[in-house]
Scaffold this motif. Structure first.
Motif, short mmCIF file in Angstrom:
data_model
loop_
_atom_site.label_atom_id
_atom_site.label_comp_id
_atom_site.label_asym_id
_atom_site.label_seq_id
_atom_site.Cartn_x
_atom_site.Cartn_y
_atom_site.Cartn_z
N PRO A 67 10.12 35.87 -32.83
CA PRO A 67 9.26 35.79 -32.22
C PRO A 67 8.33 37.11 -31.98
O PRO A 67 8.38 38.13 -32.67
N HIS A 84 10.18 34.96 -19.02
CA HIS A 84 11.29 33.64 -19.49
C HIS A 84 10.97 33.34 -18.57
O HIS A 84 11.02 33.00 -17.39
N THR A 85 11.35 31.70 -18.76
CA THR A 85 11.48 30.76 -17.92
C THR A 85 13.22 30.40 -17.32
O THR A 85 13.43 31.69 -17.34
N LYS A 120 13.94 28.10 -23.00
CA LYS A 120 12.82 27.68 -23.11
C LYS A 120 11.50 27.93 -24.00
O LYS A 120 11.01 28.39 -25.26
N LYS A 121 10.49 29.39 -22.76
CA LYS A 121 9.84 29.90 -23.12
C LYS A 121 10.38 31.41 -22.82
O LYS A 121 10.65 31.31 -21.37
N SER A 122 9.86 32.17 -23.86
CA SER A 122 9.70 33.43 -23.83
C SER A 122 8.60 34.49 -23.95
O SER A 122 8.80 33.72 -25.23
N LEU A 123 8.60 35.35 -23.47
CA LEU A 123 7.63 36.30 -24.61
C LEU A 123 8.07 37.87 -24.04
O LEU A 123 8.90 37.96 -23.30
N GLU A 159 1.01 28.92 -16.91
CA GLU A 159 2.33 28.63 -17.74
C GLU A 159 1.75 28.94 -19.57
O GLU A 159 1.94 29.39 -20.38
N LYS A 160 -0.16 28.03 -19.25
CA LYS A 160 -0.28 27.63 -20.85
C LYS A 160 -1.44 29.35 -20.54
O LYS A 160 -1.23 29.31 -21.86
N PHE A 163 2.32 31.54 -21.73
CA PHE A 163 3.54 31.14 -23.42
C PHE A 163 2.92 30.56 -24.46
O PHE A 163 3.20 29.90 -25.27
#
Length: 193
Positions: A67, A84-85, A120-123, A159-160, A163
């Motif tokens: 990523p 992250h989620t 599931k979702k991370s930055l 969230e949009k 992520f």
């Protein structure tokens, strides 16, 4: 006091601090002791995620996991964090019960992401943004002679934005949305009276 915890701070168009110009910041903490957040819209060209994993001596890294790394802010620029989620949390994860996401400054979370076993979702962020007690409040509600137009804009968590695809004009989109929200708020107050 404007509570920004779990929300987004949007730099105003004439932000005087060059380190935050055109920044969108997710606020993972805001309490009486101060505030902390990470810039989510500025990709780093270096280091890459694979470079971070190599430098951190991580094992079992999935080479397909790569990523982008984002400039999280001007404080502790040698620290790697994960926004992250919350389906995976560590004892060191920073999150209020009402927040939908968490921020973790722990190598274990980074290893989970690198192995393809992370949230599931991370930055991934390099560095963070930090404000001392009362400092952010002064930047949200400036006292004259500092003009109101230099204060941070605030948006609810989306969230949009955090992520979703990080488009080049994300900051402009957020400024427009914040201005529309503020206009609607003022209009509603006027016509409710």
């Amino acid at each position: 006091m404007t509570d920004t915890q779990g929300k987004l701070l949007i730099a105003p168009p004439n932000m005087p601090d060059w380190r935050f110009r055109k920044s969108v910041v997710y606020m993972w903490r805001h309490d009486v002791g101060g505030a902390g957040g990470v810039i989510i819209n500025k990709k780093c060209t270096h280091p890459t995620f694979q470079h971070v994993c190599k430098e951190g001596g991580m094992k079992d890294v999935d080479p397909a996991v790569n990523p982008p790394v984002y400039y999280g802010g001007p404080v502790l620029t040698n620290l790697i964090g994960v926004l992250h989620t919350k389906e995976i949390m560590l004892a060191s994860s920073n999150s209020h019960k009402d927040q939908e996401i968490a921020f973790t400054l722990d190598k274990k979370m980074l290893e989970l992401v690198a192995q393809g076993k992370g949230p599931k979702k991370s930055l991934i962020t390099l560095g963070l943004a930090n404000w001392d007690q009362g400092q952010l409040e002064g930047e949200l509600d400036p006292v004259p002679p500092k003009p109101q137009t230099m204060s941070w804009l605030v948006l609810p968590y989306d969230e949009k934005i955090v992520f979703g695809p990080q488009t080049e004009d994300l900051w402009e989109e957020c400024v427009n949305r914040a201005v529309q929200n503020k206009t609607a708020e003022i209009t509603n107050k006027i016509f409710k009276s």
